[in-house]
Design a protein around this motif. Structure first.
Motif, PDB file in Angstrom:
ATOM      1  N   UNK A  35       6.528 -22.448   7.044  1.00 48.32           N
ATOM      2  CA  UNK A  35       5.459 -22.376   8.039  1.00 48.32           C
ATOM      3  C   UNK A  35       5.328 -20.961   8.586  1.00 48.32           C
ATOM      4  N   UNK A  36       6.007 -20.045   7.932  1.00 49.53           N
ATOM      5  CA  UNK A  36       5.907 -18.632   8.300  1.00 49.53           C
ATOM      6  C   UNK A  36       6.263 -17.792   7.082  1.00 49.53           C
ATOM      7  N   UNK A  37       5.897 -16.513   7.088  1.00 49.86           N
ATOM      8  CA  UNK A  37       6.153 -15.676   5.902  1.00 49.86           C
ATOM      9  C   UNK A  37       7.634 -15.553   5.572  1.00 49.86           C
ATOM     10  N   UNK A  38       7.907 -15.473   4.267  1.00 46.93           N
ATOM     11  CA  UNK A  38       9.273 -15.172   3.838  1.00 46.93           C
ATOM     12  C   UNK A  38       9.606 -13.736   4.240  1.00 46.93           C
ATOM     13  N   UNK A  39      10.863 -13.375   4.116  1.00 47.06           N
ATOM     14  CA  UNK A  39      11.293 -12.033   4.530  1.00 47.06           C
ATOM     15  C   UNK A  39      10.552 -10.945   3.753  1.00 47.06           C
ATOM     16  N   UNK A  40      10.395 -11.138   2.440  1.00 47.40           N
ATOM     17  CA  UNK A  40       9.708 -10.130   1.625  1.00 47.40           C
ATOM     18  C   UNK A  40       8.245  -9.984   2.033  1.00 47.40           C
ATOM     19  N   UNK A  41       7.595 -11.125   2.254  1.00 45.18           N
ATOM     20  CA  UNK A  41       6.190 -11.095   2.652  1.00 45.18           C
ATOM     21  C   UNK A  41       6.040 -10.456   4.029  1.00 45.18           C
ATOM     22  N   UNK A  42       6.948 -10.805   4.920  1.00 48.02           N
ATOM     23  CA  UNK A  42       6.904 -10.232   6.275  1.00 48.02           C
ATOM     24  C   UNK A  42       7.024  -8.715   6.211  1.00 48.02           C
ATOM     25  N   UNK A  43       7.870  -8.233   5.314  1.00 53.21           N
ATOM     26  CA  UNK A  43       8.018  -6.785   5.157  1.00 53.21           C
ATOM     27  C   UNK A  43       6.739  -6.122   4.697  1.00 53.21           C
ATOM     28  N   UNK A  44       6.024  -6.759   3.764  1.00 49.95           N
ATOM     29  CA  UNK A  44       4.752  -6.214   3.283  1.00 49.95           C
ATOM     30  C   UNK A  44       3.680  -6.253   4.378  1.00 49.95           C
ATOM     31  N   UNK A  46       4.152  -6.048   7.574  1.00 44.87           N
ATOM     32  CA  UNK A  46       4.460  -4.970   8.516  1.00 44.87           C
ATOM     33  C   UNK A  46       4.147  -3.606   7.909  1.00 44.87           C
ATOM     34  N   UNK A  47       4.441  -3.442   6.640  1.00 46.43           N
ATOM     35  CA  UNK A  47       4.193  -2.164   5.963  1.00 46.43           C
ATOM     36  C   UNK A  47       2.712  -1.797   6.001  1.00 46.43           C
ATOM     37  N   UNK A  48       1.862  -2.777   5.729  1.00 44.49           N
ATOM     38  CA  UNK A  48       0.422  -2.503   5.662  1.00 44.49           C
ATOM     39  C   UNK A  48      -0.306  -2.807   6.971  1.00 44.49           C
ATOM     40  N   UNK A 130      -2.530  -7.141  -2.475  1.00 43.92           N
ATOM     41  CA  UNK A 130      -3.951  -6.853  -2.664  1.00 43.92           C
ATOM     42  C   UNK A 130      -4.563  -6.320  -1.368  1.00 43.92           C
ATOM     43  N   UNK A 131      -4.204  -6.920  -0.243  1.00 44.86           N
ATOM     44  CA  UNK A 131      -4.733  -6.469   1.054  1.00 44.86           C
ATOM     45  C   UNK A 131      -4.329  -5.026   1.339  1.00 44.86           C
ATOM     46  N   UNK A 132      -3.086  -4.708   1.032  1.00 42.24           N
ATOM     47  CA  UNK A 132      -2.623  -3.338   1.233  1.00 42.24           C
ATOM     48  C   UNK A 132      -3.370  -2.350   0.359  1.00 42.24           C
ATOM     49  N   UNK A 133      -3.633  -2.753  -0.873  1.00 46.56           N
ATOM     50  CA  UNK A 133      -4.388  -1.900  -1.794  1.00 46.56           C
ATOM     51  C   UNK A 133      -5.799  -1.647  -1.260  1.00 46.56           C
ATOM     52  N   UNK A 134      -6.427  -2.704  -0.730  1.00 46.21           N
ATOM     53  CA  UNK A 134      -7.773  -2.554  -0.189  1.00 46.21           C
ATOM     54  C   UNK A 134      -7.801  -1.607   1.007  1.00 46.21           C
ATOM     55  N   UNK A 135      -6.783  -1.678   1.848  1.00 43.43           N
ATOM     56  CA  UNK A 135      -6.717  -0.762   2.986  1.00 43.43           C
ATOM     57  C   UNK A 135      -6.568   0.679   2.506  1.00 43.43           C
ATOM     58  N   UNK A 139     -10.978   0.169   3.004  1.00 48.54           N
ATOM     59  CA  UNK A 139     -11.530  -0.993   3.696  1.00 48.54           C
ATOM     60  C   UNK A 139     -10.794  -1.151   5.031  1.00 48.54           C
ATOM     61  N   UNK A 140     -11.552  -1.276   6.088  1.00 53.23           N
ATOM     62  CA  UNK A 140     -10.980  -1.162   7.440  1.00 53.23           C
ATOM     63  C   UNK A 140     -10.802  -2.480   8.175  1.00 53.23           C
ATOM     64  N   UNK A 141     -11.292  -3.585   7.593  1.00 52.46           N
ATOM     65  CA  UNK A 141     -11.222  -4.864   8.304  1.00 52.46           C
ATOM     66  C   UNK A 141     -10.631  -5.932   7.382  1.00 52.46           C
ATOM     67  N   UNK A 142      -9.396  -5.701   6.949  1.00 53.12           N
ATOM     68  CA  UNK A 142      -8.730  -6.582   5.991  1.00 53.12           C
ATOM     69  C   UNK A 142      -7.701  -7.455   6.705  1.00 53.12           C
ATOM     70  N   UNK A 143      -7.781  -8.765   6.473  1.00 53.36           N
ATOM     71  CA  UNK A 143      -6.861  -9.719   7.090  1.00 53.36           C
ATOM     72  C   UNK A 143      -6.217 -10.575   6.012  1.00 53.36           C
ATOM     73  N   UNK A 144      -5.193 -11.326   6.412  1.00 55.00           N
ATOM     74  CA  UNK A 144      -4.528 -12.265   5.521  1.00 55.00           C
ATOM     75  C   UNK A 144      -4.721 -13.695   6.011  1.00 55.00           C
TER      76      UNK A 144
END
Length: 403
Positions: A35-44, A46-48, A130-135, A139-144
């Motif tokens: 019900x929440x991001x895994x550690x790896x996903x959470x890191x991505x 935060x990174x982007x 993919x979202x990070x790549x778009x940023x 692209x300035x309004x990217x969400x997950x």
């Protein structure tokens, strides 16, 4: 913006026939549901510096379910076969491993357009990649929507591609329902499909399957047609649990060379005298009752030479209209009005030509007035697939006459 690659190796029927049902209570399972991001996903994330949105947000963002009617651009970052088997309505596909191949779909998308990227759930890294790549591309309004496709199909209906529709048809594993107007249905449809116009579903609901768990595939006039999505929502209200929308619809099915009911006996070629063109106050009539000549009218739109005595009336929703329309058109959402109120809102002293995005709703607006015995001698509809940008530049494909 449409890019779909058909893979012959995908097995789709089993994937989508679970519909929007949830797992029965008491079913044993050893799979941990996140019900929440895994550690790896959470890191991505935060990174982007990505914002995560929830199901309710996405449900609002897809608007009427079509690409033109969506308020945001949804991107499915999963592999193409997964996307074709089941995705969130209105989505396009940019797999994280094939970004360069699919990114061209965004060439004409404004950099500040709201984009929501999703994939296979909380532990799926594809969407933040993919979202990070778009940023990085500006692209300035990217969400997950990190809960992604699994959460969506547990709560709502999916959109399916041609391979999924083909598999279902071959296996006879769902009821196909044609949401287009009756005249279009009679001119040609997917064999075995049930006529179930979204405008008449309350009147026709006695034809629906008694078993609410029966898999149903709704379709209409292609990616810009909202009628299949409208029907899906109606079926949900009636309690049907396994609904899918085949967004490519009858045009894609026919173009792919699939079986249709439009075959029949071959017409015998008989030499005839060419039909004389018929005009109403300078407006050329089409072959079908109530239609304007499509190619003639298209040429006027493209050259920006629509006559002054013509009122262009777009019968779609206000949201769809705002996303782009024929230059000079006015917006009257015909589906919300009865015949008398619709007629009262039409411009006076002009030839009125209805249009929508795929031809179905404009035809229905005309038929609504005709059936109510309202004078339609100067009211016509434009049967075409139309996609316009906000500048009024339109890509138009005229539909073939029904007769």
């Amino acid at each position: 913006m449409k890019l779909r690659i058909i893979s012959s190796s995908i097995v789709v029927a089993v994937l989508l026939l679970s519909g929007c049902t949830t797992q029965p209570e008491g079913t044993a399972t050893t799979v941990k549901v996140l019900s929440e991001p895994s550690a790896n996903v959470k890191g991505l994330i935060e990174k982007f510096k990505l914002e995560n949105v929830d199901y309710a947000y996405v449900k609002q963002a897809i608007g009427n379910g079509t690409r033109e009617g969506a308020k945001a651009l949804l991107i499915d970052a999963r592999p193409n076969p997964k996307y074709l088997a089941s995705t969130i309505p209105s989505s396009i596909n940019i797999p994280d491993t094939q970004i360069d191949k699919f990114i061209g779909q965004l060439d004409k998308v404004a950099k500040d357009k709201e984009i929501i990227v999703f994939c296979g759930g909380w532990d799926c890294e594809k969407s933040p990649i993919v979202a990070g790549h778009l940023k990085e591309k500006g692209f300035t309004n990217v969400k997950l929507y990190q809960a992604g496709e699994p959460e969506w199909i547990s709560k709502n209906y999916p959109e399916i591609g041609l391979p999924a529709a083909q598999a279902i048809f071959k296996n006879n594993s769902a009821v196909f329902m044609d949401a287009r107007p009756y005249a279009k249905y009679m001119a040609g449809t997917i064999p075995g499909a049930l006529y179930m116009s979204d405008e008449e579903v309350d009147k026709l609901k006695g034809r629906l399957p008694a078993d609410k768990a029966t898999p149903i595939v709704s379709f209409c006039e292609g990616y810009s047609c909202a009628k299949s999505h409208n029907l899906a929502k109606k079926l949900q209200e009636f309690g049907y649990q396994k609904i899918s929308v085949y967004a490519g619809g009858y045009p894609e099915w026919k173009e792919a060379g699939q079986l249709t009911t439009a075959g029949g006996a071959k017409k015998v070629e008989v030499a005839t005298t060419p039909k004389k063109d018929v005009f109403v106050e300078g407006v050329k009539l089409g072959e079908d009752e109530g239609s304007v000549d499509g190619e003639w009218y298209k040429a006027l739109i493209v050259s920006d030479k629509i006559p002054a005595n013509v009122a262009v009336v777009d019968v779609r929703t206000a949201g769809e209209f705002a996303n782009g329309h024929i230059k000079g058109a006015i917006n009257i959402e015909a589906g919300k009005l009865n015949a008398k109120d619709l007629a009262a809102k039409l411009p006076k002293g002009k030839v009125v030509i209805f249009n929508c995005s795929a031809g179905g709703r404009s035809m229905e607006a005309f038929m609504k007035l005709k059936d109510a015995k309202i004078d339609v001698s100067k009211i016509l509809y434009f049967d075409a697939n139309i996609k316009c940008d906000k500048s009024g530049k339109c890509d138009i494909k005229v539909n073939e006459p029904l007769g």
